[in-house]
Design a protein around this motif. Structure first.
Motif, PDB file in Angstrom:
ATOM      1  N   LEU A  26       0.839  -1.204   0.000  1.00  0.00           N
ATOM      2  CA  LEU A  26       0.000   0.000   0.000  1.00  0.00           C
ATOM      3  C   LEU A  26       0.869   1.247   0.000  1.00  0.00           C
ATOM      4  N   THR A  27       0.446   2.276  -0.711  1.00  0.00           N
ATOM      5  CA  THR A  27       1.141   3.552  -0.696  1.00  0.00           C
ATOM      6  C   THR A  27       0.719   4.357   0.529  1.00  0.00           C
ATOM      7  N   ARG A  28       1.451   5.425   0.788  1.00  0.00           N
ATOM      8  CA  ARG A  28       1.105   6.295   1.919  1.00  0.00           C
ATOM      9  C   ARG A  28      -0.302   6.860   1.746  1.00  0.00           C
ATOM     10  N   LYS A  29      -0.654   7.242   0.525  1.00  0.00           N
ATOM     11  CA  LYS A  29      -1.987   7.795   0.262  1.00  0.00           C
ATOM     12  C   LYS A  29      -3.058   6.732   0.488  1.00  0.00           C
ATOM     13  N   GLU A  30      -2.803   5.524   0.074  1.00  0.00           N
ATOM     14  CA  GLU A  30      -3.782   4.449   0.263  1.00  0.00           C
ATOM     15  C   GLU A  30      -3.985   4.138   1.744  1.00  0.00           C
ATOM     16  N   LYS A  31      -2.926   4.170   2.514  1.00  0.00           N
ATOM     17  CA  LYS A  31      -3.050   3.954   3.963  1.00  0.00           C
ATOM     18  C   LYS A  31      -3.914   5.049   4.591  1.00  0.00           C
ATOM     19  N   SER A  32      -3.686   6.286   4.132  1.00  0.00           N
ATOM     20  CA  SER A  32      -4.473   7.410   4.641  1.00  0.00           C
ATOM     21  C   SER A  32      -5.943   7.255   4.283  1.00  0.00           C
ATOM     22  N   ASP A  33      -6.213   6.822   3.066  1.00  0.00           N
ATOM     23  CA  ASP A  33      -7.610   6.618   2.642  1.00  0.00           C
ATOM     24  C   ASP A  33      -8.276   5.506   3.455  1.00  0.00           C
ATOM     25  N   LEU A  34      -7.541   4.466   3.769  1.00  0.00           N
ATOM     26  CA  LEU A  34      -8.091   3.391   4.592  1.00  0.00           C
ATOM     27  C   LEU A  34      -8.506   3.910   5.962  1.00  0.00           C
ATOM     28  N   ILE A  35      -7.674   4.748   6.543  1.00  0.00           N
ATOM     29  CA  ILE A  35      -7.998   5.322   7.849  1.00  0.00           C
ATOM     30  C   ILE A  35      -9.223   6.224   7.741  1.00  0.00           C
ATOM     31  N   SER A  36      -9.318   6.982   6.662  1.00  0.00           N
ATOM     32  CA  SER A  36     -10.504   7.821   6.451  1.00  0.00           C
ATOM     33  C   SER A  36     -11.759   6.965   6.419  1.00  0.00           C
ATOM     34  N   PHE A  37     -11.669   5.815   5.767  1.00  0.00           N
ATOM     35  CA  PHE A  37     -12.815   4.912   5.726  1.00  0.00           C
ATOM     36  C   PHE A  37     -13.129   4.356   7.111  1.00  0.00           C
ATOM     37  N   MET A  38     -12.116   3.924   7.848  1.00  0.00           N
ATOM     38  CA  MET A  38     -12.336   3.331   9.167  1.00  0.00           C
ATOM     39  C   MET A  38     -13.067   4.293  10.099  1.00  0.00           C
ATOM     40  N   LYS A  39     -12.791   5.574   9.948  1.00  0.00           N
ATOM     41  CA  LYS A  39     -13.438   6.572  10.798  1.00  0.00           C
ATOM     42  C   LYS A  39     -14.940   6.661  10.534  1.00  0.00           C
ATOM     43  N   THR A  40     -15.379   6.256   9.340  1.00  0.00           N
ATOM     44  CA  THR A  40     -16.815   6.327   9.020  1.00  0.00           C
ATOM     45  C   THR A  40     -17.613   5.240   9.741  1.00  0.00           C
ATOM     46  N   LEU A  41     -16.930   4.301  10.380  1.00  0.00           N
ATOM     47  CA  LEU A  41     -17.612   3.215  11.092  1.00  0.00           C
ATOM     48  C   LEU A  41     -17.961   3.601  12.532  1.00  0.00           C
ATOM     49  N   THR A  42     -17.646   4.823  12.920  1.00  0.00           N
ATOM     50  CA  THR A  42     -17.887   5.268  14.299  1.00  0.00           C
ATOM     51  C   THR A  42     -19.285   5.846  14.472  1.00  0.00           C
ATOM     52  N   ASP A  43     -20.044   5.234  15.355  1.00  0.00           N
ATOM     53  CA  ASP A  43     -21.332   5.787  15.771  1.00  0.00           C
ATOM     54  C   ASP A  43     -21.070   6.553  17.065  1.00  0.00           C
ATOM     55  N   LYS A  44     -21.017   7.878  16.962  1.00  0.00           N
ATOM     56  CA  LYS A  44     -20.608   8.710  18.093  1.00  0.00           C
ATOM     57  C   LYS A  44     -21.545   8.592  19.296  1.00  0.00           C
ATOM     58  N   ARG A  45     -22.781   8.197  19.057  1.00  0.00           N
ATOM     59  CA  ARG A  45     -23.714   8.022  20.179  1.00  0.00           C
ATOM     60  C   ARG A  45     -23.162   7.036  21.198  1.00  0.00           C
ATOM     61  N   LEU A  46     -22.525   5.984  20.701  1.00  0.00           N
ATOM     62  CA  LEU A  46     -22.040   4.917  21.571  1.00  0.00           C
ATOM     63  C   LEU A  46     -20.786   5.331  22.334  1.00  0.00           C
ATOM     64  N   ASN A  47     -20.120   6.386  21.872  1.00  0.00           N
ATOM     65  CA  ASN A  47     -18.952   6.898  22.588  1.00  0.00           C
ATOM     66  C   ASN A  47     -19.350   7.839  23.726  1.00  0.00           C
ATOM     67  N   HIS A  48     -20.645   8.135  23.810  1.00  0.00           N
ATOM     68  CA  HIS A  48     -21.108   9.093  24.820  1.00  0.00           C
ATOM     69  C   HIS A  48     -22.139   8.486  25.767  1.00  0.00           C
ATOM     70  N   ILE A  49     -22.088   7.170  25.915  1.00  0.00           N
ATOM     71  CA  ILE A  49     -22.957   6.515  26.895  1.00  0.00           C
ATOM     72  C   ILE A  49     -22.479   6.878  28.290  1.00  0.00           C
ATOM     73  N   HIS A  50     -23.412   7.200  29.168  1.00  0.00           N
ATOM     74  CA  HIS A  50     -23.047   7.605  30.521  1.00  0.00           C
ATOM     75  C   HIS A  50     -23.523   6.606  31.557  1.00  0.00           C
ATOM     76  N   ARG A  51     -22.889   6.646  32.683  1.00  0.00           N
ATOM     77  CA  ARG A  51     -23.304   5.833  33.828  1.00  0.00           C
ATOM     78  C   ARG A  51     -24.682   6.279  34.267  1.00  0.00           C
ATOM     79  N   PRO A  52     -25.636   5.361  34.334  1.00  0.00           N
ATOM     80  CA  PRO A  52     -26.985   5.745  34.731  1.00  0.00           C
ATOM     81  C   PRO A  52     -27.107   5.897  36.252  1.00  0.00           C
ATOM     82  N   TRP A  53     -28.236   6.368  36.704  1.00  0.00           N
ATOM     83  CA  TRP A  53     -28.502   6.398  38.136  1.00  0.00           C
ATOM     84  C   TRP A  53     -28.536   4.968  38.659  1.00  0.00           C
ATOM     85  N   LEU A  54     -27.883   4.735  39.782  1.00  0.00           N
ATOM     86  CA  LEU A  54     -27.871   3.402  40.375  1.00  0.00           C
ATOM     87  C   LEU A  54     -28.582   3.422  41.733  1.00  0.00           C
ATOM     88  N   PRO A  55     -29.368   2.390  42.003  1.00  0.00           N
ATOM     89  CA  PRO A  55     -30.099   2.314  43.293  1.00  0.00           C
ATOM     90  C   PRO A  55     -29.120   2.295  44.480  1.00  0.00           C
TER      91      PRO A  55
END
Length: 343
Positions: free
Chosen positions: A314-343
């Motif tokens: 792979l070329t340097r540009k192709e590696k960069s494009d692969l990373i750009s693609f990998m970032k599209t798999l992120t659902d940001k909602r799941l990165n912001h899950i919080h600890r709920p109220w606990l009894p």
């Protein structure tokens, strides 16, 4: 009569011709990459009450020895649902493996890096005869019978278990609630899922080039296949052994098949751009390192490395494009899950 028919049908013909002219002749069929419905076992149907209870249990340190560790203590939302240290830490100190992401784990046909659990329920370690994080002495180190009694002494928990299951807490219901919650951790709102569902502008041109590489020259799709970005199989990809274990035979420990030596489960790639570490032992800490590992052909000196692992050039540009693609798999909602109220 002929002129009347022409007047009636000409606009329709023009419209149809226009549609044909504006439809790309080589439009890619992306339907294979759409996430399917989450499989749900017949004996543990989803319910809002059960999911809410599982959310609480997943963040509650009282399921561990000395009230010190929760499930979410190793599977951190901000780190893509995976561990924030190279190897997980438990009651016995540093463990031998990195805590894999819980994102899209609902689609796995087996759990753990070596696939020793057949379901999310088994994976919790709350069920009889199934060692897992909650009950494993070196991990959360909890005593399930004592945990059940403790939860039933907490009025709010007792009420919530009865709402979700029609009975008090049991070890089976603890496992079912946590599993039900995990089945909601699906990256359905990631840019890539928006893209395959028809939004052509959801990902960049670089990401589209990266996706083409992913399916072609980079050969990622050989293991990270549609629609889940995992083949739910096990492979030896030549990962260096690091951490407290001198040797980790992976799937071989379960099957005793020599072909499985050093083979580990193919993880889904959703939210992987948020990972702090990669590979079963946290041997790599950046996506660039992962791509370079594959680019050089893994570790050819490993006698058990899969034959599918070959240098990619792979070329340097192709590696960069692969990373750009990998970032599209992120659902940001799941990165912001919080600890709920606990009894």
């Amino acid at each position: 009569m002929k002129s009347l028919l022409l007047r009636l049908f000409t606009p329709t013909l023009i419209l149809a011709a226009g549609m044909i002219a504006t439809t790309p002749a080589n439009a890619e069929d992306l339907s294979d990459w759409k996430l399917p419905p989450v499989p749900v076992p017949a004996d543990n149907p989803q319910s809002a009450a059960k999911v809410a209870l599982g959310h609480q249990l997943a963040f509650d340190t009282r399921l561990s020895k000395n009230d010190s560790i929760s499930c979410a203590g190793c599977h951190l939302p901000f780190a893509g649902g995976g561990g924030h240290t190279p190897r997980a830490f438990g009651q016995g100190g540093e463990l031998g493996r990195w805590a894999p992401s819980w994102v899209n784990a609902a689609y796995y046909t087996s759990l753990f890096w070596d696939g020793r659990a057949a379901s999310l329920e088994e994976q919790t370690g709350a069920l009889p005869d199934h060692m897992g994080p909650i009950s494993a002495p070196g991990e959360m180190g909890g005593h399930i019978a004592a945990i059940v009694k403790r939860l039933n002494r907490i009025p709010a928990y007792k009420k919530e278990f009865n709402k979700a299951f029609g009975e008090d807490a049991t070890r089976q219901n603890i496992a079912k609630a946590i599993a039900a919650y995990e089945r909601t951790l699906i990256a359905s709102k990631s840019p890539f899922q928006r893209y395959v569902n028809g939004d052509s502008k959801a990902i960049s041109a670089a990401a589209k080039r990266g996706f083409a590489l992913f399916q072609g020259k980079a050969a990622c799709v050989a293991c990270h296949s549609a629609p889940l970005f995992t083949d739910n199989a096990f492979h030896n990809i030549g990962v260096p052994q690091v951490g407290p274990l001198k040797e980790d035979l992976g799937r071989y420990a379960v099957t005793k098949d020599d072909a499985d030596k050093g083979a580990f489960k193919t993880p889904s790639l959703y939210n992987s751009a948020s990972f702090a570490f990669f590979m079963h032992d946290g041997a790599m800490s950046t996506m660039k390192q992962v791509i370079e590992h594959y680019n050089k052909g893994g570790n050819p000196k490993d006698a058990h490395q899969d034959a599918i692992i070959q240098p990619l050039k792979l070329t340097r540009k192709e590696k960069s494009d692969l990373i750009s693609f990998m970032k599209t798999l992120t659902d940001k909602r799941l990165n912001h899950i919080h600890r709920p109220w606990l009894p």
